[in-house]
Motif scaffolding. Structure first.
Motif, mmCIF file in Angstrom:
data_model
loop_
_atom_site.group_PDB
_atom_site.id
_atom_site.type_symbol
_atom_site.label_atom_id
_atom_site.label_comp_id
_atom_site.label_asym_id
_atom_site.label_seq_id
_atom_site.Cartn_x
_atom_site.Cartn_y
_atom_site.Cartn_z
ATOM 1 N N ALA A 72 40.706 7.035 -18.820
ATOM 2 C CA ALA A 72 40.482 7.606 -20.429
ATOM 3 C C ALA A 72 40.236 5.790 -20.697
ATOM 4 O O ALA A 72 39.487 5.564 -21.653
ATOM 5 N N LEU A 73 41.447 5.134 -20.220
ATOM 6 C CA LEU A 73 41.110 3.117 -20.442
ATOM 7 C C LEU A 73 39.779 3.083 -19.922
ATOM 8 O O LEU A 73 39.144 2.217 -20.543
ATOM 9 N N VAL A 74 40.110 3.058 -18.775
ATOM 10 C CA VAL A 74 38.112 2.466 -18.610
ATOM 11 C C VAL A 74 37.197 2.723 -19.120
ATOM 12 O O VAL A 74 36.275 1.518 -19.869
ATOM 13 N N LEU A 75 36.811 3.898 -19.042
ATOM 14 C CA LEU A 75 35.950 4.602 -20.138
ATOM 15 C C LEU A 75 35.611 3.786 -21.745
ATOM 16 O O LEU A 75 34.731 3.715 -21.834
ATOM 17 N N SER A 76 37.024 3.581 -22.272
ATOM 18 C CA SER A 76 36.744 3.495 -23.450
ATOM 19 C C SER A 76 37.320 1.758 -23.653
ATOM 20 O O SER A 76 36.338 1.152 -24.820
ATOM 21 N N LEU A 77 37.550 1.360 -21.798
ATOM 22 C CA LEU A 77 36.657 0.082 -22.244
ATOM 23 C C LEU A 77 35.361 -0.319 -22.361
ATOM 24 O O LEU A 77 34.778 -1.210 -23.289
#
Length: 334
Positions: A72-77
């Protein structure tokens, strides 16, 4: 007839202060994501190794949740970087919707993995296995500290941005799950009641499912061009009608481009005494919408004689479909 689409004007032309503030916001948010990704990666490795070592399904479930946090964090970034790309002649809204697609993917994958954990937890309920409770407690505590640090980096931006909030909910949900794993580890250490490991896993599933459903609901609402939750259409129309020179409002549409950009279009019936003051009326409307609803992207059509008595909400319909003469064969001839 007068058409216009532009952000609300400020007294200080150039928007330099706003652009500088927005750039600073994006840089701070990007740094927060990078730190959160690093901390979450450490947590994933620790809990994955620890879960197999201690034979704890709860710890492995939490590791799965952490993996989704990292995803989620990588996708959001990535979505934040895409949103910074300028608009073009093929994408007039730019890439802002990328964050909504990221939220949709986050919510869907989180829900799917929750079902997988639920099935494994049910098997453990029927056939409990011995767990190394002390080691489980230590590893879960490390995970909790990492989760809290990562959540702290995202919390300040989670209220105004769905993309950030979806990532923040992943991390917070995992922090809560880590607390459950820690408590379970202590109880199993002193009681040997290893079925609790499966029960904790089920609680983690509930946390994951609730968070994912909320994210999916909000992302779906935006993708379906729904009116933002903080806007009451009837109240908004009343405020628009109260602007000097506005006789009525119709053919109104309000939608979100992404979680922090709202757009509006409407036909404005102008009073006869204001027929030569369209610019003034639109400027006043923009100020009201910006101040009261943070709507900065507007399209107004004034003096629409064709639809002076039209409804406030215009019902859309497909244009009549023309038959394809090339495929209009007489199939009954056979």
């Amino acid at each position: 007839m007068f058409d216009r689409q532009q952000p609300n004007r400020r007294k200080d032309d150039g928007h330099k202060p706003d652009s500088h503030a927005h750039g600073s916001f994006d840089r701070a948010l990007t740094r927060g994501f990078i730190v959160a990704i690093g901390l979450t990666g450490i947590t994933l490795v620790a809990e994955l190794i620890g879960g197999f070592w201690t034979n704890s399904l709860a710890l492995l479930s939490d590791a799965a949740h952490v993996f989704m946090d990292l995803f989620a964090l990588v996708l959001s970034l990535a979505a934040i970087r895409l949103a910074s790309f300028p608009a073009s002649d093929t994408r007039t809204y730019g890439w802002h919707r990328a964050e909504i697609f990221a939220s949709l993917i986050n919510g869907t994958t989180l829900l799917l993995i929750a079902f997988g954990i639920l099935g494994e937890a049910w098997d453990r309920m029927l056939n409990p296995e011995i767990v190394r409770s002390k080691e489980m407690f230590i590893i879960a505590t490390i995970g909790l500290v990492m989760n809290l640090l990562a959540a702290g980096k995202l919390h300040g931006h989670s209220h105004e941005d769905l993309n950030v909030r979806s990532a923040f909910l992943h991390v917070v949900g995992d922090a809560v799950a880590s607390v459950g794993v820690i408590i379970g580890g202590v109880i199993m250490l002193y009681t040997g009641w290893f079925v609790l490991d499966a029960l904790i896993s089920m609680v983690i599933v509930l946390i994951m499912s609730w968070g994912s459903i909320r994210i999916l609901r909000e992302a779906g609402h935006i993708l379906l061009e729904g009116v933002p939750a903080h806007i009451d259409i009837n109240e908004l129309v009343d405020k628009m009608r109260s602007v000097a020179g506005v006789n009525n409002v119709h053919h109104l549409h309000v939608w979100s481009i992404c979680s922090h950009i709202t757009a509006l279009s409407a036909h404005i019936d102008v009073e006869s005494d204001y027929r030569l003051r369209h610019g003034e009326i639109i400027g006043n409307l923009e100020q009201v919408l910006d101040h009261d609803y943070h709507i900065t992207h507007t399209t107004f059509q004034c003096e629409c004689s064709v639809c002076m008595t039209g409804p406030v909400i215009q019902q859309l319909s497909h244009r009549p479909r023309k038959p394809d003469s090339g495929h209009n064969h007489d199939h009954h001839a056979h």
